[in-house]
Design an enzyme around this catalytic site. Structure first.
Site, PDB file in Angstrom:
ATOM      1  N   GLY A 277       0.152   8.869  -1.703  1.00  8.90           N
ATOM      2  CA  GLY A 277       1.619   8.347  -1.888  1.00  8.90           C
ATOM      3  C   GLY A 277       1.845   8.737  -3.407  1.00  8.90           C
ATOM      4  O   GLY A 277       1.133   9.642  -4.192  1.00  8.90           O
ATOM      5  N   ALA A 278       2.993   8.465  -3.765  1.00  8.78           N
ATOM      6  CA  ALA A 278       3.705   8.657  -5.344  1.00  8.78           C
ATOM      7  C   ALA A 278       2.699   8.267  -6.290  1.00  8.78           C
ATOM      8  O   ALA A 278       2.495   8.653  -7.343  1.00  8.78           O
ATOM      9  CB  ALA A 278       5.128   8.161  -5.253  1.00  8.78           C
TER      10      ALA A 278
ATOM     11  N   ASP B 154       6.639  -6.362  -2.835  1.00 15.17           N
ATOM     12  CA  ASP B 154       6.859  -5.105  -2.095  1.00 15.17           C
ATOM     13  C   ASP B 154       6.616  -5.116  -0.497  1.00 15.17           C
ATOM     14  O   ASP B 154       5.844  -4.425  -0.034  1.00 15.17           O
ATOM     15  CB  ASP B 154       5.953  -3.946  -2.597  1.00 15.17           C
ATOM     16  CG  ASP B 154       6.171  -2.441  -2.566  1.00 15.17           C
ATOM     17  OD1 ASP B 154       7.177  -2.373  -1.841  1.00 15.17           O
ATOM     18  OD2 ASP B 154       5.302  -1.618  -2.618  1.00 15.17           O
TER      19      ASP B 154
ATOM     20  N   ILE C 283      -6.949   8.866   3.597  1.00 11.00           N
ATOM     21  CA  ILE C 283      -6.093   8.049   4.463  1.00 11.00           C
ATOM     22  C   ILE C 283      -4.562   8.121   3.839  1.00 11.00           C
ATOM     23  O   ILE C 283      -3.721   8.415   4.864  1.00 11.00           O
ATOM     24  CB  ILE C 283      -6.405   6.631   4.067  1.00 11.00           C
ATOM     25  CG1 ILE C 283      -7.921   6.395   4.665  1.00 11.00           C
ATOM     26  CG2 ILE C 283      -5.571   5.561   4.901  1.00 11.00           C
ATOM     27  CD1 ILE C 283      -8.226   4.886   4.452  1.00 11.00           C
TER      28      ILE C 283
ATOM     29  N   LYS D 141      -9.201   3.035  -3.423  1.00 10.64           N
ATOM     30  CA  LYS D 141      -7.543   3.525  -3.765  1.00 10.64           C
ATOM     31  C   LYS D 141      -7.834   3.525  -5.400  1.00 10.64           C
ATOM     32  O   LYS D 141      -8.151   2.921  -6.225  1.00 10.64           O
ATOM     33  CB  LYS D 141      -6.892   2.167  -3.430  1.00 10.64           C
ATOM     34  CG  LYS D 141      -5.483   2.159  -3.882  1.00 10.64           C
ATOM     35  CD  LYS D 141      -4.653   0.942  -3.376  1.00 10.64           C
ATOM     36  CE  LYS D 141      -3.125   1.379  -3.899  1.00 10.64           C
ATOM     37  NZ  LYS D 141      -2.331   0.155  -3.279  1.00 10.64           N
TER      38      LYS D 141
HETATM   39  N1  LIG Z   1      -7.917  -1.463   3.742  1.00 11.15           N
HETATM   40  C1  LIG Z   1      -7.451  -0.570   4.317  1.00 11.15           C
HETATM   41  N2  LIG Z   1      -7.878  -0.349   5.685  1.00 11.15           N
HETATM   42  C2  LIG Z   1      -7.195   0.759   6.311  1.00 11.15           C
HETATM   43  N3  LIG Z   1      -5.905   1.359   6.033  1.00 11.15           N
HETATM   44  C3  LIG Z   1      -5.705   1.101   4.750  1.00 11.15           C
HETATM   45  C4  LIG Z   1      -6.147   0.257   3.947  1.00 11.15           C
HETATM   46  N4  LIG Z   1      -5.433   0.105   2.758  1.00 11.15           N
HETATM   47  C5  LIG Z   1      -4.370   0.815   2.700  1.00 11.15           C
HETATM   48  N5  LIG Z   1      -4.476   1.579   3.979  1.00 11.15           N
HETATM   49  C6  LIG Z   1      -3.586   2.634   4.287  1.00 11.15           C
HETATM   50  O1  LIG Z   1      -3.221   3.503   3.401  1.00 11.15           O
HETATM   51  C7  LIG Z   1      -1.712   3.145   3.023  1.00 11.15           C
HETATM   52  C8  LIG Z   1      -1.404   2.968   1.506  1.00 11.15           C
HETATM   53  O2  LIG Z   1      -1.946   1.993   1.013  1.00 11.15           O
HETATM   54  P1  LIG Z   1      -1.150   1.127   0.208  1.00 11.15           P
HETATM   55  O3  LIG Z   1      -2.106   0.204  -0.528  1.00 11.15           O
HETATM   56  O4  LIG Z   1       0.187   0.678   0.600  1.00 11.15           O
HETATM   57  O5  LIG Z   1      -1.000   2.150  -1.232  1.00 11.15           O
HETATM   58  P2  LIG Z   1       0.314   2.619  -1.698  1.00 11.15           P
HETATM   59  O6  LIG Z   1       0.740   2.065  -2.757  1.00 11.15           O
HETATM   60  O7  LIG Z   1       0.270   4.167  -1.806  1.00 11.15           O
HETATM   61  O8  LIG Z   1       1.731   2.236  -0.957  1.00 11.15           O
HETATM   62  C9  LIG Z   1      -1.226   1.989   3.861  1.00 11.15           C
HETATM   63  O9  LIG Z   1       0.144   2.036   4.368  1.00 11.15           O
HETATM   64  C10 LIG Z   1      -2.377   2.084   5.065  1.00 11.15           C
HETATM   65  O10 LIG Z   1      -1.928   2.907   5.989  1.00 11.15           O
END
Ligand SMILES: Nc1ncnc2c1ncn2[C@@H]1O[C@H](COP(=O)(O)OP(=O)(O)O)[C@@H](O)[C@H]1O
Ligand SMILES: [Mg+2]
Length: 206
Positions: free
Chosen positions: A10-11, A121, A7, A28
């Site tokens: 990221g860094a 954040d 999905i 994650k």
């Molecule tokens: N539970 C979820 N369901 C669907 N998409 C998700 C979910 N969690 C994260 N994402 C997608 O993954 C991206 C990165 O997740 P995030 O938790 O913000 O991690 P990071 O710390 O890398 O920014 C989000 O911007 C979103 O697009």
């Protein structure tokens, strides 16, 4: 998209959509940073995973939607949560701006602050929009705090995100956000807005 798809990469982390007990889930994983000292790196990843897992439990108790937490493994820096079909508020705003999303978000953030919780954040990439519902994600920096100055930091980070990512709708989005925030915490809003002005003038003059 098939289960098992990446999905986001990221860094900080890798997110993969995959089955969990027959449910569609998001894995994650916080990735090691090669330039950080290994033991410091491990401690930081563990701390952020812990903070995020804790927030994913606490926020829904306050009436603030997040993806449901399925499993956490601190040794692996792994969180497994519900997959939310939809898109980020950033994507939704880029395709068609809806001020109502921002009023709703203001209410959720107000509720979170009212319960003594700060995100740290708060950006439009860290909010998911699914149908009429909003979900708050990416909670690895979140902390408990009742201090208006800390609440103002959330507002400042969000305002800056609007300035840099959504300049054409910034004014209206910010107004809608503050309307929702005030609806949720009439008493504290002016104090937080004063702290926000203080914060902005301090940053300007340092
Ligand atoms: N539970 C979820 N369901 C669907 N998409 C998700 C979910 N969690 C994260 N994402 C997608 O993954 C991206 C990165 O997740 P995030 O938790 O913000 O991690 P990071 O710390 O890398 O920014 C989000 O911007 C979103 O697009
Ligand atoms: Mg994020």
């Amino acid at each position: 998209m098939e289960a098992g798809d990446v999905i986001a990469l990221g860094a900080e982390s890798l997110l993969v959509r995959h089955d969990w007990l027959g449910l569609l889930a998001v894995y994650k994983i916080r990735l090691p940073k090669p330039y950080r000292h290994p033991s410091l790196d491990e401690r930081l990843r563990r701390l952020r995973t812990r903070r995020e897992a804790r927030a994913l439990i606490r926020l829904p108790e306050m009436g603030v939607p997040t993806p449901t937490l399925y499993e956490v493994d601190l040794d692996l820096s792994l969180l497994i949560t519900e997959y939310i079909p939809g898109r980020t508020l950033k994507q939704a705003t880029e395709s068609s701006f809806d001020p109502d999303h921002y009023r709703k978000l203001g209410k959720l953030v107000g509720r979170m602050h009212e319960h003594g919780f700060v995100h740290y954040d708060l950006t439009t990439s860290n909010i998911l929009v699914s149908g009429d519902d909003l979900y708050i994600i990416d909670l690895g920096l979140s902390e408990d705090s009742d201090d208006p100055e800390d609440h103002a930091v959330d507002l400042r980070v969000f305002e800056r995100c609007l300035e840099s990512s959504h300049p054409e709708v910034k004014e209206e989005a910010w107004r809608a956000f503050l309307r929702g925030y005030r609806e949720e915490r009439e008493e504290a809003t002016d104090t937080v807005l004063r702290a926000l002005e203080d914060l902005k003038s301090r940053v300007r003059y340092i």
